[in-house]
Design a protein around this motif. Sequence first.
Motif, PDB file in Angstrom:
ATOM      1  N   GLY A  68       0.832  -1.193   0.000  1.00  0.00           N
ATOM      2  CA  GLY A  68       0.000   0.000   0.000  1.00  0.00           C
ATOM      3  C   GLY A  68       0.867   1.243   0.000  1.00  0.00           C
ATOM      4  O   GLY A  68       1.987   1.238  -0.521  1.00  0.00           O
ATOM      5  N   GLN A 185     -12.547  -8.448   4.611  1.00  0.00           N
ATOM      6  CA  GLN A 185     -11.356  -8.185   3.809  1.00  0.00           C
ATOM      7  C   GLN A 185     -10.895  -9.492   3.170  1.00  0.00           C
ATOM      8  O   GLN A 185     -10.589 -10.447   3.865  1.00  0.00           O
ATOM      9  CB  GLN A 185     -10.233  -7.599   4.671  1.00  0.00           C
ATOM     10  N   THR A 186     -10.895  -9.506   1.839  1.00  0.00           N
ATOM     11  CA  THR A 186     -10.497 -10.692   1.057  1.00  0.00           C
ATOM     12  C   THR A 186     -11.139 -11.964   1.593  1.00  0.00           C
ATOM     13  O   THR A 186     -10.491 -12.997   1.781  1.00  0.00           O
ATOM     14  CB  THR A 186      -8.956 -10.853   1.019  1.00  0.00           C
ATOM     15  N   LEU A 214      -5.609  -6.540   9.274  1.00  0.00           N
ATOM     16  CA  LEU A 214      -5.716  -6.842   7.845  1.00  0.00           C
ATOM     17  C   LEU A 214      -5.740  -5.590   6.971  1.00  0.00           C
ATOM     18  O   LEU A 214      -5.312  -5.636   5.821  1.00  0.00           O
ATOM     19  CB  LEU A 214      -6.971  -7.686   7.569  1.00  0.00           C
ATOM     20  N   LEU A 215      -6.259  -4.502   7.503  1.00  0.00           N
ATOM     21  CA  LEU A 215      -6.340  -3.264   6.717  1.00  0.00           C
ATOM     22  C   LEU A 215      -6.180  -2.075   7.648  1.00  0.00           C
ATOM     23  O   LEU A 215      -6.855  -1.973   8.664  1.00  0.00           O
ATOM     24  CB  LEU A 215      -7.690  -3.171   5.991  1.00  0.00           C
ATOM     25  N   THR A 224      -2.767   4.018   3.114  1.00  0.00           N
ATOM     26  CA  THR A 224      -3.584   2.830   3.356  1.00  0.00           C
ATOM     27  C   THR A 224      -2.734   1.602   3.100  1.00  0.00           C
ATOM     28  O   THR A 224      -2.046   1.514   2.083  1.00  0.00           O
ATOM     29  CB  THR A 224      -4.812   2.801   2.419  1.00  0.00           C
ATOM     30  N   THR A 226      -2.518  -2.846   3.406  1.00  0.00           N
ATOM     31  CA  THR A 226      -3.113  -4.149   3.648  1.00  0.00           C
ATOM     32  C   THR A 226      -2.030  -5.099   4.155  1.00  0.00           C
ATOM     33  O   THR A 226      -0.870  -5.001   3.756  1.00  0.00           O
ATOM     34  CB  THR A 226      -3.762  -4.731   2.380  1.00  0.00           C
ATOM     35  N   SER A 228      -1.073  -9.244   4.867  1.00  0.00           N
ATOM     36  CA  SER A 228      -1.438 -10.606   4.480  1.00  0.00           C
ATOM     37  C   SER A 228      -0.265 -11.540   4.770  1.00  0.00           C
ATOM     38  O   SER A 228       0.803 -11.109   5.228  1.00  0.00           O
ATOM     39  CB  SER A 228      -1.798 -10.659   2.988  1.00  0.00           C
TER      40      SER A 228
END
Length: 254
Positions: A68, A185-186, A214-215, A224, A226, A228
């Motif tokens: 991001g 989220q996803t 997660l975000l 912003t 993310t 993972s």
Amino acid sequence: MTAIPQGRTRRAALVGAMCALVVTGTGLTGCSEDPDAGTNGVGKLPAAQIQSKSRAAAEAAPAVRLSGSVVTSGRTYKLDMQLKADGGSGSVTAQGAEFQLLRIGEELYLKASAEFWNHQDGKDGKGDADGSDTAAAGKLGGKYVKVPQGDPSYKRFSGFTDKDVLLDGLLTLHGTLGTEGRHEQTGVRTIRVTGDKGSGGTLDVSLEGTPYPLLLVRAGGAGTLTFSDWGKDFTLTEPGKDETVDYGKQLPTS
């Protein structure tokens, strides 16, 4: 339209059927699905505890991938980094220039184009009259340049590859903490924690399994990110000698 997982659909249908039986048998007038059913339970906690648990989970995780944008000191950095305890690797883009970073232990390498190094020299690609700066940049371009630990760039660039330093600086919400409902989220259900109702940033925390962040939406439009691949290990490989340039005690500076 986002597809609804079949398991969730069947669960909703089952709850609906149970509600119908309750209404028919007892005369009760309503029934709703528990939003925390099947979750890790953090959605029931106060916002400060959710944030605390998510930070603890992030710190304990052996690895993570983040991507991001981050705005700091008036500059926007686009990141795509894999991080773990002993180093990290990935790409950073700043002021239109992209470069690769690789850190293994204390050894930090930077890989970029010749145009990047020309800009670092402060010549904007023009070079000296004899072409020496352009020639030097050409030798560095496309190579892993070892960043000297005494160079000012070392601390600035190594921070992008340091999991603990980077997450500690990023996973911060400002102001009074609260929550703002359930999200996704996803494909993973989340609870959203806010600072000052969102003006101080927001953080979506997983409601499934470990409560990882997660975000993240940073306060004041400061980027912003993310998160993972929590806990997913990866290999850091030292570049070969033919791929590496040792520039010396100090890199070119702008």
